[in-house]
Write a protein that holds these residues in place. Sequence first.
Motif, PDB file in Angstrom:
ATOM      1  N   CYS A  48       0.874  -1.223  -0.075  1.00  0.00           N
ATOM      2  CA  CYS A  48       0.004   0.017  -0.078  1.00  0.00           C
ATOM      3  C   CYS A  48       0.845   1.020  -0.147  1.00  0.00           C
ATOM      4  O   CYS A  48       0.587   2.233  -0.717  1.00  0.00           O
ATOM      5  N   ARG A  49       1.986   1.010   0.929  1.00  0.00           N
ATOM      6  CA  ARG A  49       2.923   2.308   0.745  1.00  0.00           C
ATOM      7  C   ARG A  49       3.329   2.342  -0.514  1.00  0.00           C
ATOM      8  O   ARG A  49       3.740   3.804  -0.928  1.00  0.00           O
ATOM      9  N   ARG A  50       3.770   1.556  -1.179  1.00  0.00           N
ATOM     10  CA  ARG A  50       4.525   1.357  -2.450  1.00  0.00           C
ATOM     11  C   ARG A  50       3.263   2.171  -3.152  1.00  0.00           C
ATOM     12  O   ARG A  50       3.794   2.717  -4.232  1.00  0.00           O
ATOM     13  N   GLU A  51       2.175   1.923  -3.432  1.00  0.00           N
ATOM     14  CA  GLU A  51       1.207   2.692  -4.413  1.00  0.00           C
ATOM     15  C   GLU A  51       1.015   4.084  -4.040  1.00  0.00           C
ATOM     16  O   GLU A  51       0.844   4.710  -4.735  1.00  0.00           O
ATOM     17  N   VAL A  52       1.118   4.568  -2.591  1.00  0.00           N
ATOM     18  CA  VAL A  52       1.377   5.949  -2.413  1.00  0.00           C
ATOM     19  C   VAL A  52       2.356   6.738  -3.034  1.00  0.00           C
ATOM     20  O   VAL A  52       2.187   7.706  -3.533  1.00  0.00           O
ATOM     21  N   ASP A  53       3.704   5.995  -2.907  1.00  0.00           N
ATOM     22  CA  ASP A  53       4.726   6.521  -3.648  1.00  0.00           C
ATOM     23  C   ASP A  53       4.775   6.597  -4.723  1.00  0.00           C
ATOM     24  O   ASP A  53       4.995   7.463  -5.684  1.00  0.00           O
ATOM     25  N   ARG A  54       4.016   5.472  -5.631  1.00  0.00           N
ATOM     26  CA  ARG A  54       3.847   5.653  -7.068  1.00  0.00           C
ATOM     27  C   ARG A  54       2.902   6.665  -7.528  1.00  0.00           C
ATOM     28  O   ARG A  54       3.149   7.456  -8.466  1.00  0.00           O
ATOM     29  N   SER A  55       1.961   6.986  -6.877  1.00  0.00           N
ATOM     30  CA  SER A  55       0.829   7.892  -7.175  1.00  0.00           C
ATOM     31  C   SER A  55       1.382   9.264  -6.919  1.00  0.00           C
ATOM     32  O   SER A  55       0.968  10.043  -7.648  1.00  0.00           O
ATOM     33  N   PHE A  56       2.125   9.514  -5.611  1.00  0.00           N
ATOM     34  CA  PHE A  56       2.302  10.931  -5.288  1.00  0.00           C
ATOM     35  C   PHE A  56       3.899  11.199  -5.006  1.00  0.00           C
ATOM     36  O   PHE A  56       4.168  12.356  -4.907  1.00  0.00           O
ATOM     37  N   GLY A  57       4.586  10.401  -5.250  1.00  0.00           N
ATOM     38  CA  GLY A  57       6.232  10.459  -4.739  1.00  0.00           C
ATOM     39  C   GLY A  57       6.905  11.408  -5.544  1.00  0.00           C
ATOM     40  O   GLY A  57       7.926  11.999  -4.987  1.00  0.00           O
ATOM     41  N   ASP A  58       6.446  11.394  -6.716  1.00  0.00           N
ATOM     42  CA  ASP A  58       7.369  12.271  -7.840  1.00  0.00           C
ATOM     43  C   ASP A  58       7.177  13.751  -7.508  1.00  0.00           C
ATOM     44  O   ASP A  58       7.964  14.565  -7.740  1.00  0.00           O
ATOM     45  N   ARG A  59       5.975  14.220  -7.050  1.00  0.00           N
ATOM     46  CA  ARG A  59       5.629  15.772  -6.799  1.00  0.00           C
ATOM     47  C   ARG A  59       5.570  16.042  -5.192  1.00  0.00           C
ATOM     48  O   ARG A  59       5.605  17.273  -4.932  1.00  0.00           O
ATOM     49  N   TYR A  60       5.364  15.081  -4.432  1.00  0.00           N
ATOM     50  CA  TYR A  60       5.222  15.368  -3.174  1.00  0.00           C
ATOM     51  C   TYR A  60       6.086  14.515  -2.122  1.00  0.00           C
ATOM     52  O   TYR A  60       6.579  13.408  -2.326  1.00  0.00           O
TER      53      TYR A  60
END
Length: 114
Positions: A48-60
Motif C-alpha cells: 500500500c505504501r508503494r502505491e502511495v509513493d507511485r501515485s504521489f512520490g514524484d511531486r510530494y
Amino acid sequence: MSRLVRASAFIFLALAAGGVLGACSVNVNDGDYERGLSPVPRTATDICRREVDRSFGDRYRIAFDLPELVTNGNVQTVQQPFTMASRRDAFEGPQRRSLRCTLVDGVLTQAVPN
C-alpha cells in the motif's frame, strides 16, 4: 559481605544480559535477501505504501502515519493515512490524505483514495 554483594550483582547482570540478548532472535532476512538473490519480503502495508509513493512520490514528500490492517481470510485491507508536502511549491501547505488498499492472496486488487 562486600564480596558477596559484588558476586551476586555480577551474576544477576550476567543472567539479565543473557536473557535479554538470547530471548528474542528473529532472522527475517536469511542473508540472500541482502545480496539480491531472493525476493524482497512484502507485507500488505509495504504494498500500500508503494502505491502511495507511485501515485504521489514524484511531486510530494510523503510522511506515513501508522496504518490500520484488517484481515479476513485471504483478504487484507490496509487503511494508510499520510501527509504530503509539495517538493516544488513552497507556498502550498501540507495535505493530509488516506489510501485504502485491498489485497487478495498478497496481490493488490484495489487502491481507493479517501
